[in-house]
Enzyme design. Structure first.
Site, short mmCIF file in Angstrom:
data_model
loop_
_atom_site.label_atom_id
_atom_site.label_comp_id
_atom_site.label_asym_id
_atom_site.label_seq_id
_atom_site.Cartn_x
_atom_site.Cartn_y
_atom_site.Cartn_z
N LYS A 1 0.85 -1.20 0.00
CA LYS A 1 0.00 0.00 0.00
C LYS A 1 0.88 1.25 0.00
O LYS A 1 0.62 2.20 -0.73
CB LYS A 1 -0.92 0.00 1.24
CG LYS A 1 -2.02 -1.05 1.17
CD LYS A 1 -2.74 -1.23 2.50
CE LYS A 1 -3.74 -2.39 2.40
NZ LYS A 1 -4.38 -2.72 3.67
N ASP B 1 -11.10 3.31 4.77
CA ASP B 1 -11.70 1.99 4.53
C ASP B 1 -13.23 2.04 4.56
O ASP B 1 -13.88 1.04 4.26
CB ASP B 1 -11.22 0.99 5.59
CG ASP B 1 -9.96 0.25 5.15
OD1 ASP B 1 -9.81 0.02 3.94
OD2 ASP B 1 -9.15 -0.11 6.02
N GLN C 1 -4.52 -1.36 9.87
CA GLN C 1 -4.37 -2.67 9.23
C GLN C 1 -4.91 -3.76 10.17
O GLN C 1 -4.50 -3.85 11.32
CB GLN C 1 -2.89 -2.93 8.90
CG GLN C 1 -2.63 -4.23 8.18
CD GLN C 1 -3.25 -4.28 6.78
OE1 GLN C 1 -3.25 -3.31 6.03
NE2 GLN C 1 -3.79 -5.44 6.42
#
Ligand code: NAP
Length: 277
Positions: A49, A116, A93
């Site tokens: 990422k 997210d 994460q």
């Protein structure tokens, strides 16, 4: 033979467009990533990422914590990032180390920095049929992939295997919002094959090799979200790709399908959040 839903190719196309867009922005978006614990897969994902973001000209800062980090320490960092004007997107994460509640941590992220789309505000918007600030990355990537191949969703029976908060649940709402008829299956579903047989579009996100050719009708669209190593150490998905691709109309490969699209969606969301702030 099924047409391959090429997530890798679409990812490259999206990232090339995004790079040009980022060049023209007045300032650089900054994606802050919290990585806690020793999970090797998480480290690889976070590294990917970060590299992808940097290639686009997006700042990416990773805050690493050991396995024994406390929930309080992580929440303090989130508070700090929420209040830091130059941080425009925050990602935690998952999974977090044992003893730390993902729910407690994620609900502290400011919704306008929730890259997210997992905070209660963004989830609530999605589940009440409204538009969240951004959509969760994996379901968003799946819809972008289906749209790229002009696969019709309205009126279709979409069967989703898996009801996790990162895939199945948000995808069910996004499919509903696109006027699909949606069935969500899980580990307690009885007669899974009878249900999957009726799917026009089958999305599998179980993390197990459970989808066989005999469970599907000819011509259905198959999206494989699962990704894991088989007994020989080979990366594979939930679907028996070799045999299912003989009867499906479209199929996404693993790797090179949904995984690639998840990264593309994360970058799209990072830029969208920046533009909305
Ligand atoms: P998860 O939280 O473990 O959820 C798995 C889901 O599958 C659960 O809802 C579970 O049912 C259901 N399930 C398990 N075994 C089943 C069976 N035999 N029949 C029917 N349903 C079954 O997993 P996740 O985080 O959603 O991830 C799922 C897979 O997708 C993993 O392989 C993961 O690595 C992959 N993934 C890939 C991406 C990507 O970008 N490519 C993104 C996210 C996840 P219960 O709810 O009843 O337990």
């Amino acid at each position: 033979m099924a047409v391959i839903l090429d997530g890798k190719k679409l990812k490259e196309k999206i990232l090339a467009q995004l790079k040009q867009k980022v060049e023209k922005l007045c300032a650089k978006p900054t994606l802050a990533v919290i990585l806690a614990g020793d999970n090797p897969a998480s480290k690889i994902y976070v590294n990917n990422k970060k590299k992808t973001a940097q290639n686009l000209g997006i700042n990416s800062v990773v805050f690493e914590y050991p396995e024994n980090v406390t929930e309080k320490e992580i929440i303090e960092k989130i508070d700090e990032l929420n209040n830091n004007k130059s941080t425009t997107a925050i990602l935690v994460q998952l999974p977090l180390p044992r003893g730390i509640s993902a729910k407690n941590v994620i609900e502290k992220i400011a919704p306008e920095k929730d890259v997210d789309g997992f905070t209660p505000y963004n989830f609530g918007k999605l589940f009440s049929g409204e538009v969240p600030i951004v959509y969760p990355c994996t379901p968003k990537g799946i819809l972008l992939l289906l749209d790229e191949y002009t696969i019709e969703i309205e009126g279709k029976h979409v069967v989703i295997v898996g009801r996790s908060n990162i895939v199945g649940r948000p995808l069910s709402q996004m499919m509903l919002n696109r006027n699909a008829t949606v069935t969500v299956c899980h580990s307690r579903t009885k007669n899974l094959a009878e249900i999957t047989k009726t799917a026009d579009i089958l999305v599998s996100a179980a993390g197990k090799n459970i989808i066989e050719e005999k469970m599907l009708k000819s011509g259905c669209v198959v999206v494989d979200v699962g990704i894991f190593k088989d007994e020989n150490g080979k990366t594979r998905g939930d679907v028996d790709f070799e045999n299912v691709s003989k009867i499906a109309s479209y199929i996404s490969p693993v790797p090179g399908g949904v995984g690639a699209m998840t990264i593309a969606s994360l970058m799209l969301n990072t830029v969208e959040l920046f533009e909305k702030q």
